[in-house]
Scaffold this active site. Sequence first.
Site, PDB file in Angstrom:
ATOM      1  N   LYS A  16      33.772  38.126  32.022  1.00 55.65           N
ATOM      2  CA  LYS A  16      33.378  38.599  30.681  1.00 55.65           C
ATOM      3  C   LYS A  16      33.840  40.038  30.441  1.00 55.65           C
ATOM      4  O   LYS A  16      34.351  40.370  29.374  1.00 55.65           O
ATOM      5  CB  LYS A  16      31.842  38.539  30.524  1.00 55.65           C
ATOM      6  CG  LYS A  16      31.253  37.150  30.678  1.00 55.65           C
ATOM      7  CD  LYS A  16      29.743  37.170  30.691  1.00 55.65           C
ATOM      8  CE  LYS A  16      29.119  37.826  31.896  1.00 55.65           C
ATOM      9  NZ  LYS A  16      29.279  37.105  33.173  1.00 55.65           N
ATOM     10  N   GLY A  40      27.584  42.859  36.901  1.00 52.77           N
ATOM     11  CA  GLY A  40      28.703  43.649  37.422  1.00 52.77           C
ATOM     12  C   GLY A  40      29.931  43.177  36.680  1.00 52.77           C
ATOM     13  O   GLY A  40      30.396  42.055  36.895  1.00 52.77           O
ATOM     14  N   HIS A  41      30.413  43.980  35.752  1.00 53.91           N
ATOM     15  CA  HIS A  41      31.545  43.577  34.902  1.00 53.91           C
ATOM     16  C   HIS A  41      32.773  44.393  35.291  1.00 53.91           C
ATOM     17  O   HIS A  41      32.770  45.617  35.190  1.00 53.91           O
ATOM     18  CB  HIS A  41      31.183  43.767  33.413  1.00 53.91           C
ATOM     19  CG  HIS A  41      30.063  42.861  32.974  1.00 53.91           C
ATOM     20  ND1 HIS A  41      29.568  42.841  31.699  1.00 53.91           N
ATOM     21  CD2 HIS A  41      29.362  41.904  33.655  1.00 53.91           C
ATOM     22  CE1 HIS A  41      28.606  41.931  31.624  1.00 53.91           C
ATOM     23  NE2 HIS A  41      28.465  41.356  32.800  1.00 53.91           N
ATOM     24  N   GLN A 230      25.350  37.907  32.840  1.00 56.67           N
ATOM     25  CA  GLN A 230      25.035  36.658  33.559  1.00 56.67           C
ATOM     26  C   GLN A 230      25.744  35.483  32.870  1.00 56.67           C
ATOM     27  O   GLN A 230      26.772  35.689  32.260  1.00 56.67           O
ATOM     28  CB  GLN A 230      23.517  36.432  33.646  1.00 56.67           C
ATOM     29  CG  GLN A 230      22.786  37.410  34.573  1.00 56.67           C
ATOM     30  CD  GLN A 230      22.521  38.763  33.943  1.00 56.67           C
ATOM     31  OE1 GLN A 230      21.951  38.858  32.880  1.00 56.67           O
ATOM     32  NE2 GLN A 230      22.921  39.835  34.609  1.00 56.67           N
TER      33      GLN A 230
HETATM   34  P1  GDP Z   1      31.883  39.292  34.801  1.00 55.14           P
HETATM   35  O1  GDP Z   1      30.583  39.605  35.461  1.00 55.14           O
HETATM   36  O2  GDP Z   1      31.822  38.037  34.005  1.00 55.14           O
HETATM   37  O3  GDP Z   1      32.437  40.437  34.010  1.00 55.14           O
HETATM   38  O4  GDP Z   1      32.921  39.006  35.980  1.00 55.14           O
HETATM   39  P2  GDP Z   1      33.085  39.871  37.340  1.00 55.14           P
HETATM   40  O5  GDP Z   1      33.756  41.143  37.004  1.00 55.14           O
HETATM   41  O6  GDP Z   1      31.808  39.930  38.081  1.00 55.14           O
HETATM   42  O7  GDP Z   1      33.994  38.911  38.186  1.00 55.14           O
HETATM   43  C1  GDP Z   1      35.248  38.500  37.749  1.00 55.14           C
HETATM   44  C2  GDP Z   1      36.283  38.918  38.801  1.00 55.14           C
HETATM   45  O8  GDP Z   1      37.491  38.253  38.549  1.00 55.14           O
HETATM   46  C3  GDP Z   1      36.600  40.391  38.750  1.00 55.14           C
HETATM   47  O9  GDP Z   1      36.962  40.829  40.034  1.00 55.14           O
HETATM   48  C4  GDP Z   1      37.810  40.445  37.809  1.00 55.14           C
HETATM   49  O10 GDP Z   1      38.656  41.576  38.043  1.00 55.14           O
HETATM   50  C5  GDP Z   1      38.521  39.180  38.184  1.00 55.14           C
HETATM   51  N1  GDP Z   1      39.263  38.517  37.119  1.00 55.14           N
HETATM   52  C6  GDP Z   1      38.981  38.409  35.793  1.00 55.14           C
HETATM   53  N2  GDP Z   1      39.883  37.605  35.181  1.00 55.14           N
HETATM   54  C7  GDP Z   1      40.730  37.197  36.136  1.00 55.14           C
HETATM   55  C8  GDP Z   1      41.858  36.320  36.140  1.00 55.14           C
HETATM   56  O11 GDP Z   1      42.238  35.734  35.131  1.00 55.14           O
HETATM   57  N3  GDP Z   1      42.478  36.117  37.344  1.00 55.14           N
HETATM   58  C9  GDP Z   1      42.071  36.718  38.486  1.00 55.14           C
HETATM   59  N4  GDP Z   1      42.756  36.466  39.601  1.00 55.14           N
HETATM   60  N5  GDP Z   1      41.028  37.552  38.518  1.00 55.14           N
HETATM   61  C10 GDP Z   1      40.348  37.774  37.367  1.00 55.14           C
HETATM   62  P1  IMO Z   2      27.257  39.153  35.584  1.00 54.67           P
HETATM   63  O1  IMO Z   2      26.856  39.768  34.276  1.00 54.67           O
HETATM   64  C1  IMO Z   2      26.297  36.396  38.817  1.00 54.67           C
HETATM   65  C2  IMO Z   2      22.088  35.904  39.859  1.00 54.67           C
HETATM   66  C3  IMO Z   2      21.655  36.439  41.205  1.00 54.67           C
HETATM   67  C4  IMO Z   2      20.528  35.490  41.535  1.00 54.67           C
HETATM   68  C5  IMO Z   2      19.880  35.243  40.170  1.00 54.67           C
HETATM   69  C6  IMO Z   2      18.679  36.136  39.891  1.00 54.67           C
HETATM   70  O2  IMO Z   2      28.031  40.029  36.467  1.00 54.67           O
HETATM   71  O3  IMO Z   2      27.874  37.805  35.343  1.00 54.67           O
HETATM   72  P2  IMO Z   2      18.338  38.723  39.396  1.00 54.67           P
HETATM   73  O4  IMO Z   2      18.981  39.940  39.988  1.00 54.67           O
HETATM   74  O5  IMO Z   2      18.586  38.568  37.948  1.00 54.67           O
HETATM   75  O6  IMO Z   2      16.895  38.634  39.780  1.00 54.67           O
HETATM   76  O7  IMO Z   2      19.047  37.490  40.148  1.00 54.67           O
HETATM   77  O8  IMO Z   2      20.881  35.513  39.206  1.00 54.67           O
HETATM   78  N1  IMO Z   2      22.759  36.890  38.992  1.00 54.67           N
HETATM   79  C7  IMO Z   2      24.082  36.908  38.761  1.00 54.67           C
HETATM   80  N2  IMO Z   2      25.058  36.128  39.276  1.00 54.67           N
HETATM   81  N3  IMO Z   2      26.590  37.325  37.890  1.00 54.67           N
HETATM   82  C8  IMO Z   2      25.615  38.080  37.349  1.00 54.67           C
HETATM   83  O9  IMO Z   2      25.832  38.930  36.321  1.00 54.67           O
HETATM   84  C9  IMO Z   2      24.293  37.913  37.812  1.00 54.67           C
HETATM   85  N4  IMO Z   2      23.101  38.506  37.521  1.00 54.67           N
HETATM   86  C10 IMO Z   2      22.177  37.859  38.245  1.00 54.67           C
HETATM   87  O10 IMO Z   2      22.691  36.383  42.148  1.00 54.67           O
HETATM   88  O11 IMO Z   2      21.043  34.260  41.982  1.00 54.67           O
HETATM   89 MG    MG Z   3      29.844  39.988  37.378  1.00 54.32          MG
END
Ligand code: GDP
Ligand code: IMO
Ligand code: MG
Length: 434
Positions: A16, A40-41, A230
């Site tokens: 996202k 964690g974005h 999430q």
């Molecule tokens: P979010 O929480 O939905 O913002 O996603 P996260 O940042 O936690 O996890 C997504 C991971 O995939 C991060 O390490 C991004 O840098 C990576 N990512 C996002 N889009 C792509 C993609 O199209 N390909 C690859 N290989 N990595 C991606």
């Molecule tokens: P983003 O925004 C993935 C998961 C945790 C756990 C459950 C409850 O980066 O997509 P909490 O800390 O809310 O009590 O945890 O939800 N969880 C996530 N998993 N991405 C997240 O956020 C998450 N935020 C919470 O791992 O299973």
């Molecule tokens: Mg994340």
Amino acid sequence: MKIDIILGLQWGDEGKGKIVDVLTPKYDIIARFQGGPNAGHTLEFNGQKHILHTIPSGIFHSNTINIIGNGVIIDPFILSIEISKLKESNINPYKNLLISKKAHLILPSHRMLDATYENAKGKAKIGSTLKGIGPTYSDKVSRSGLRIGDISSKLFFEKYKKLKQKHFQIIDSYDFNINNHLLDGLSFEQYEEKWFDALKSIKEIEFIDSEYYINECLNQNKRILAEGAQGTLLDIDFGSYPFVTSSNTVCSAVCSGLGVAPTKIGNIFGVFKAYCTRVGGGPFPTELNNHDGDTLRLKGHEFGSTTGRPRRCGWLDIPALKYSIMLNGVTHLIMTKADVLNEFDYFNVCPKYKHNNQETEHIPFEFTDESLSPVFLKFKGWKSNISMLTSFENIPEELLNYIRYITKATNIPISIISVGPDRKQTLYKNMLGL
Ligand code: GDP
Ligand code: IMO
Ligand code: MG
């Protein structure tokens, strides 16, 4: 003007943050509406990686206002670290970051309480990020929480002490020894001290009545994008309860988390990975505890952005995707991490489940790995590196086949395909003039 929304359709970490960053130039305002620093974005550009937990993913665009809405919960300690990191990258968030006065505060004792509850659950633990999410939202609902707007009140410290005392009564009743649990490497007292320091530093950010601000901006035809945290399958009502987070993650949470009416909602972008991941406990029908699962984790760098934990990996779950699309009213799909499948000769998709010896597309109330087994459909891989592609036109036939299948199964167009973590690794189609 209407407000657009980006949401995760799986168990979080769909990418996202990257997509919000990529779309930010089209918007005047990016606003988070729920969740807290459990998120964690990740954003990548100019060879640098940035991870945001509380601050919206539009912060790197200085012309865009970023709002932390009333539905978000904030840990000042974590927020101040995020701000310091941004400053190290020459970004000054004080210029374009606003916080709702109605956003609730995560206290150090909320975090300790989170650890207490998880510890008491033993093997049945949720796998929480231990950021204090559950206890803080519980206090919000039970009408005893503290809000950003309370910080400047003369009674703030009194209220803080009272709430902390209540938390410690619970912690003591569980016989939980706080000395055995560090908060981000710090003892409770150390964390609390830094928390109060952080409270002072975040006072430099402008606190606003965000519901008025946002509605006035909409009336002035400003473009707003709401950024979900999430994913739908972690929603407190519709996710795999109790293995969920403590907020509503679905589209309707934008109304309560920012103060906008349902009639003000425009495009709803649903982000999903070309496969599935989950971090923490709970059911995961298509999970792969085998070589393919390990390959997805390795190629997709599937380790939590907030906790560093290895993410569980599995094939794309179509019934779960359709459920999320239904709950959110998704208008456009965005598929991320398609490149992670580059090297697979074949990969699978789950079009339906087997439940009580019957095939079904429904997620049953009793959603457990024991009650459901996936039916798999095999797809031929494209066996080439798509991460260098620059347009939809050059997509290999096998990937097109996969896209067509998902579009037909969901009846929603795929408008963006992400083929790598960098901003530039993004292919667009059918973006309705965006
Ligand atoms: P979010 O929480 O939905 O913002 O996603 P996260 O940042 O936690 O996890 C997504 C991971 O995939 C991060 O390490 C991004 O840098 C990576 N990512 C996002 N889009 C792509 C993609 O199209 N390909 C690859 N290989 N990595 C991606
Ligand atoms: P983003 O925004 C993935 C998961 C945790 C756990 C459950 C409850 O980066 O997509 P909490 O800390 O809310 O009590 O945890 O939800 N969880 C996530 N998993 N991405 C997240 O956020 C998450 N935020 C919470 O791992 O299973
Ligand atoms: Mg994340």
